[in-house]
Design a protein around this motif. Structure first.
Motif, PDB file in Angstrom:
ATOM      1  N   UNK A  19       0.816  -1.214   0.000  1.00  0.00           N
ATOM      2  CA  UNK A  19       0.000   0.000   0.000  1.00  0.00           C
ATOM      3  C   UNK A  19       0.850   1.264   0.000  1.00  0.00           C
ATOM      4  N   UNK A  20       2.044   1.209   0.591  1.00  0.00           N
ATOM      5  CA  UNK A  20       2.866   2.408   0.711  1.00  0.00           C
ATOM      6  C   UNK A  20       3.419   2.887  -0.628  1.00  0.00           C
ATOM      7  N   UNK A  21       3.238   2.104  -1.689  1.00  0.00           N
ATOM      8  CA  UNK A  21       3.735   2.502  -3.008  1.00  0.00           C
ATOM      9  C   UNK A  21       2.652   3.133  -3.883  1.00  0.00           C
ATOM     10  N   UNK A  22       1.449   3.302  -3.373  1.00  0.00           N
ATOM     11  CA  UNK A  22       0.348   3.759  -4.218  1.00  0.00           C
ATOM     12  C   UNK A  22       0.584   5.155  -4.787  1.00  0.00           C
ATOM     13  N   UNK A  23       1.174   6.046  -4.005  1.00  0.00           N
ATOM     14  CA  UNK A  23       1.407   7.401  -4.514  1.00  0.00           C
ATOM     15  C   UNK A  23       2.369   7.375  -5.694  1.00  0.00           C
ATOM     16  N   UNK A  24       3.440   6.608  -5.583  1.00  0.00           N
ATOM     17  CA  UNK A  24       4.411   6.500  -6.676  1.00  0.00           C
ATOM     18  C   UNK A  24       3.799   5.820  -7.903  1.00  0.00           C
ATOM     19  N   UNK A  25       2.947   4.839  -7.670  1.00  0.00           N
ATOM     20  CA  UNK A  25       2.287   4.154  -8.787  1.00  0.00           C
ATOM     21  C   UNK A  25       1.393   5.116  -9.555  1.00  0.00           C
TER      22      UNK A  25
END
Length: 293
Positions: A19-25
């Motif tokens: 979940x912590x990668x959603x902004x970068x995705x």
């Protein structure tokens, strides 16, 4: 009239994505078009998905509930596949973003591309190659966000070390044991993480490993050869387009911010007009053969 941007449907396998990668995705995917469909699939009764629950409202993600039909086996991948097929024929997006490290999505990706939709994949470094290769472009999650900052920090350290070395204050490279000095693509050991096509490699894959990657070198050389002019020079932009049409590829998966930097790191190509939109590349080996040397 403003040009319409491609419409993208983002489908996330919450069981196989952090979940912590959603902004970068979302940041990466938004460079290709408008993400007007955003769905996250999982069994939301599980405590393991609490991280995703905290992101739903912040990023306008629609949670899609899928109970496990049997123990030790989630049914998320089938639910995502069914929805992707429905969206393909009803909403007809121009592209799909598939976030997962599960190779079971490979047939889905192949079908979506066959029907004319681009597919941008995101997954962990251990994602099976069939899934990676099936996508229009696949980006390792380790190459996004905080991990990428490590590369910039290492570059800053290297920049400081250069004038010190020039003054004769730098320690002998190779530890005085006869080992060769680090190449221009090498990084300090402190920045090593398991990421990219080379298992267990540093964040930035060093030159010797790049040169030993036969598939990569053949891909780069064939793209340059296909787009070169009569003097052997090819615009890097055209080279990137040719590679993208042929295979799933992103220079950042090797730890390099751009294709130009990756080409330079291999030391197998000449570059001219670097830093401009006219940057061009030429295969050193082919150039020597052409000159008869």
């Amino acid at each position: 009239m403003a040009e319409l941007q491609p419409r993208i449907a983002l489908l996330i396998d919450a069981d196989n994505a952090p979940a912590e990668k959603i902004d970068e995705i979302l940041t990466e995917l938004s460079t290709f078009g408008v993400i007007d469909i955003r769905r996250v699939y999982g069994n939301w009764t599980k405590h393991a998905l609490i991280g995703w629950q905290n992101k739903l409202l912040e990023y306008a993600l629609r949670p899609m509930q899928q109970f496990d039909y049997s123990k030790h086996k989630n049914a998320t991948d089938m639910a995502m596949t069914v929805d992707a097929m429905e969206l393909l024929y009803t909403e007809k997006p121009d592209a799909f973003g598939i976030v997962s490290s599960d190779a079971d999505f490979t047939p889905l990706v192949m079908h979506l591309r066959f029907k004319g939709a681009a597919v941008y994949g995101f997954g962990a470094a251990q994602t099976p190659k069939p899934f990676v290769n099936a996508c229009s472009r696949f980006l390792y999650l380790e190459a996004l966000g905080e991990d990428a900052v490590l590369e910039s920090a290492a570059e800053a350290v290297a920049a400081v070390a250069k004038p010190v070395a020039a003054a004769g204050a730098a320690p002998q490279q190779g530890g005085g044991n006869g080992a060769p000095p680090a190449g221009p693509g090498d990084k300090p050991a402190a920045t090593c993480v398991a990421v990219g096509p080379v298992e267990g490699s540093c964040l930035r894959v060093p030159r010797n490993q790049l040169r030993q990657d036969t598939r990569l070198m053949n891909l780069l050389r064939s793209a340059v050869n296909a787009t070169q002019d009569e003097d052997g020079w090819a615009r890097v932009g055209a080279v990137g387009t040719q590679i993208g049409n042929k295979a799933s590829f992103d220079a950042r998966n090797y730890g390099y911010a751009t294709l130009t930097k990756l080409l330079a790191a291999t030391q197998a190509f000449d570059l001219r007009d670097e830093g401009t939109s006219r940057v061009a590349v030429r295969d050193k080996r082919a150039a020597r053969a052409r000159s008869g040397n």
